[in-house]
Design an enzyme around this catalytic site. Structure first.
Site, PDB file in Angstrom:
ATOM      1  N   VAL A  50      -7.491  -7.883   1.598  1.00 14.95           N
ATOM      2  CA  VAL A  50      -6.088  -7.637   1.259  1.00 14.95           C
ATOM      3  C   VAL A  50      -5.397  -6.893   2.402  1.00 14.95           C
ATOM      4  O   VAL A  50      -4.237  -7.179   2.733  1.00 14.95           O
ATOM      5  CB  VAL A  50      -5.963  -6.835  -0.063  1.00 14.95           C
ATOM      6  CG1 VAL A  50      -4.508  -6.496  -0.366  1.00 14.95           C
ATOM      7  CG2 VAL A  50      -6.589  -7.609  -1.224  1.00 14.95           C
ATOM      8  N   CYS A  51      -6.094  -5.961   3.024  1.00 14.26           N
ATOM      9  CA  CYS A  51      -5.503  -5.102   4.053  1.00 14.26           C
ATOM     10  C   CYS A  51      -4.812  -5.865   5.180  1.00 14.26           C
ATOM     11  O   CYS A  51      -3.674  -5.528   5.527  1.00 14.26           O
ATOM     12  CB  CYS A  51      -6.552  -4.148   4.619  1.00 14.26           C
ATOM     13  SG  CYS A  51      -7.269  -3.057   3.379  1.00 14.26           S
ATOM     14  N   PRO A  52      -5.436  -6.893   5.770  1.00 11.25           N
ATOM     15  CA  PRO A  52      -4.735  -7.554   6.876  1.00 11.25           C
ATOM     16  C   PRO A  52      -3.449  -8.248   6.440  1.00 11.25           C
ATOM     17  O   PRO A  52      -2.513  -8.357   7.233  1.00 11.25           O
ATOM     18  CB  PRO A  52      -5.757  -8.548   7.430  1.00 11.25           C
ATOM     19  CG  PRO A  52      -6.762  -8.725   6.359  1.00 11.25           C
ATOM     20  CD  PRO A  52      -6.778  -7.444   5.574  1.00 11.25           C
ATOM     21  N   ILE A  55      -0.936  -5.417   6.581  1.00 14.77           N
ATOM     22  CA  ILE A  55      -0.713  -4.956   7.948  1.00 14.77           C
ATOM     23  C   ILE A  55       0.148  -5.958   8.708  1.00 14.77           C
ATOM     24  O   ILE A  55       1.107  -5.588   9.394  1.00 14.77           O
ATOM     25  CB  ILE A  55      -2.054  -4.694   8.666  1.00 14.77           C
ATOM     26  CG1 ILE A  55      -2.808  -3.554   7.966  1.00 14.77           C
ATOM     27  CG2 ILE A  55      -1.835  -4.385  10.139  1.00 14.77           C
ATOM     28  CD1 ILE A  55      -4.272  -3.438   8.355  1.00 14.77           C
TER      29      ILE A  55
END
Length: 178
Positions: A50-52, A55
């Site tokens: 999920v993080c990328p 970002i």
């Protein structure tokens, strides 16, 4: 957890702005951006799923934040070298230029009150901080749910009017008169 009206904590962390340790690592403090609006968003871990997406979403708006005299800052509890490695090996992250703070000792995350009690990593927290260092907006999501960077931009726009803004207000629309 710190919230609206609280002073954003002082910090001194290594920031990574690219994959090259010789060119893209720098010490960053809260004083580095004195007098600027800050949009600081935390993610749980590098090399995840999920993080990328978040970002890249925030990164695509970096110019919009700059246009509003705001500095976009990412952060996680990973080290500066992990940040650099992820940027090197993830094609969508490699071209991004905004600083990623390495809060590896978890000092800033702890002071903000955003460490997940079970996982020991930062929750998906976003802070909008005014030029005087006061937190004006906070959003915190569960580890599994990504945020909407466009909403952070919309809220920054509303905060910068210093006026009453109705639900779903967008920049350029009329504000409310009391």
């Amino acid at each position: 957890m710190l919230t609206v009206g609280d002073k954003f904590p002082a910090f001194n962390l290594t920031a990574v702005t690219g994959p090259d340790h010789n060119k893209h690592f720098a010490s960053v403090t809260n004083e580095s951006y004195k007098g600027k609006w800050l949009v600081v968003f935390f993610w749980p871990k590098d090399f995840t799923f999920v993080c990328p997406t978040e970002i890249v979403g925030y990164g695509s708006l970096e110019g919009d934040f700059k246009d509003r005299d705001a500095v976009l800052i990412g952060a996680s509890t990973d080290t500066d070298f992990v940040h650099a490695a992820w940027r090197t090996h993830h094609a969508d992250l490699n071209p991004l230029t905004f600083p990623w703070l390495a809060d590896e000792k978890r000092e800033l995350s702890t002071e903000l009150g955003i460490l997940d009690k079970n996982a020991g990593v930062a929750l998906r927290a976003t802070f909008i901080v005014d030029p005087e260092g006061i937190i004006r907006h906070v959003q915190v999501n569960d580890l599994s749910v990504g945020r909407n960077p466009q909403e952070a931009l919309r809220i920054l726009d509303a905060l910068q009017t210093d006026e009453l803004c109705p639900c779903n207000w967008q920049k350029g629309e009329n504000t409310l008169v009391a």
